[in-house]
Scaffold this active site. Structure first.
Site, PDB file in Angstrom:
ATOM      1  N   ALA A  12       0.813  -1.222   0.000  1.00  0.00           N
ATOM      2  CA  ALA A  12       0.000   0.000   0.000  1.00  0.00           C
ATOM      3  C   ALA A  12       0.846   1.273   0.000  1.00  0.00           C
ATOM      4  CB  ALA A  12      -0.935   0.003   1.201  1.00  0.00           C
ATOM      5  N   HIS A 111      -3.583  -9.733  -4.892  1.00  0.00           N
ATOM      6  CA  HIS A 111      -4.915  -9.518  -4.327  1.00  0.00           C
ATOM      7  C   HIS A 111      -5.940  -9.136  -5.398  1.00  0.00           C
ATOM      8  CE1 HIS A 111      -2.895  -8.672  -0.169  1.00  0.00           C
ATOM      9  NE2 HIS A 111      -3.035  -9.953  -0.410  1.00  0.00           N
ATOM     10  N   CYS A 147     -24.994 -14.325 -17.584  1.00  0.00           N
ATOM     11  CA  CYS A 147     -25.724 -15.395 -16.884  1.00  0.00           C
ATOM     12  C   CYS A 147     -26.634 -14.883 -15.772  1.00  0.00           C
ATOM     13  CB  CYS A 147     -24.733 -16.424 -16.329  1.00  0.00           C
ATOM     14  SG  CYS A 147     -23.914 -15.908 -14.806  1.00  0.00           S
ATOM     15  N   THR A 185       5.372  -2.115   2.171  1.00  0.00           N
ATOM     16  CA  THR A 185       4.543  -3.157   2.772  1.00  0.00           C
ATOM     17  C   THR A 185       5.057  -3.443   4.175  1.00  0.00           C
ATOM     18  OG1 THR A 185       3.977  -5.530   2.700  1.00  0.00           O
ATOM     19  CG2 THR A 185       5.913  -4.848   1.425  1.00  0.00           C
TER      20      THR A 185
HETATM   21 ZN    ZN Z   1     -21.995 -14.678 -15.244  1.00  0.00          ZN
END
Ligand code: ZN
Length: 241
Positions: A12, A111, A147, A185
């Site tokens: 960070a 991350h 979806c 960090t």
């Molecule tokens: Zn999807």
């Protein structure tokens, strides 16, 4: 001449000069505010539509996509351009190393990234800015257009595991590098933090650039406490070709 492989683990502290606060660290904003932490905790996010609506409002308002790279990001990209083999392992999700000119294939985002969204059902990835445009247009919790599944930021939430493929690549780079620079960090969030120890165990020169002490300072070859924006460009010039 053999060119040493330089691995840079960035946290960070590298992005604070770009106006991005520390959200995720042990003293980060999320850890200090349980309500904010819920917005990035997988179980709460998936189970509560109101949490999702608040998350989307937060993403729209925090303006993280507008942040620009700073001198530290540029110094890393310049080292790579000079011909030194450089790999970035970053705990940051802001994409600023790539914006500064680091080729995306040489940046491992431990991350994840806040610049993409991922569908929790079909795992399709799309740009964050497209999702934010839908929020702007009135969708409070935009579903996947393929979806209908729940969309989330492509960052690793609390309660989610790190991507084993990314982690495996990071471990391989850490074992192979000759120089390992941990910058900005606190080296307290595992498993990313443990990479510093792995690098030292495998014979890399370990350099730590951080304002605060870290658990790995004792085994480091060099510890630099100056502000990152000036310390990192100076340090990397010594490795440039
Ligand atoms: Zn999807």
């Amino acid at each position: 001449m053999n060119r040493p492989l330089v691995a840079i683990l960035s946290g960070a502290g590298v992005s604070t000069d770009s106006g991005i606060p520390d959200y995720r660290g042990p003293n980060g904003l999320w850890r200090k505010d349980p309500e904010a932490e819920k917005l990035v905790t997988y179980e709460h996010y998936m189970g509560d539509p109101e949490i999702r609506r608040r998350s989307w409002r937060m993403r729209r308002e925090n303006g993280a996509l507008q942040a620009r790279p700073n001198a530290a990001h540029r110094a890393v990209a310049e080292l790579e351009r000079s011909g030194v083999p450089v790999r970035v392992l970053t705990q940051n999700v802001d994409g600023l190393h790539q914006l500064a000119g680091m080729p995306a294939r040489k940046v491992l985002e431990l991350h994840g990234t806040a610049r993409a969204v991922v569908c929790t059902r079909c795992h399709g990835r799309t740009p964050m800015e497209d999702a934010l445009a839908r929020v702007e247009a009135g969708e409070e919790d935009p579903p996947c257009l393929t979806c209908g599944g729940i969309l989330k930021s492509a960052t690793i939430f609390f309660g989610e595991g790190l991507d084993p493929v990314v982690l495996g690549q990071a471990a391989a780079i850490t074992k192979a590098c000759q120089v390992f620079i941990a910058v900005g960090t606190t080296l307290q969030v595992h498993p990313a933090a443990g990479l510093a120890g792995v690098a030292a165990d495998h014979g890399a020169r370990l350099v730590i650039v951080n304002a605060e002490p870290t658990p790995y300072d004792e085994i480091a070859d060099e510890v630099i406490r100056e502000p990152i924006g000036t310390a990192l460009p100076k340090l990397l010039k010594t490795w440039a070709i």
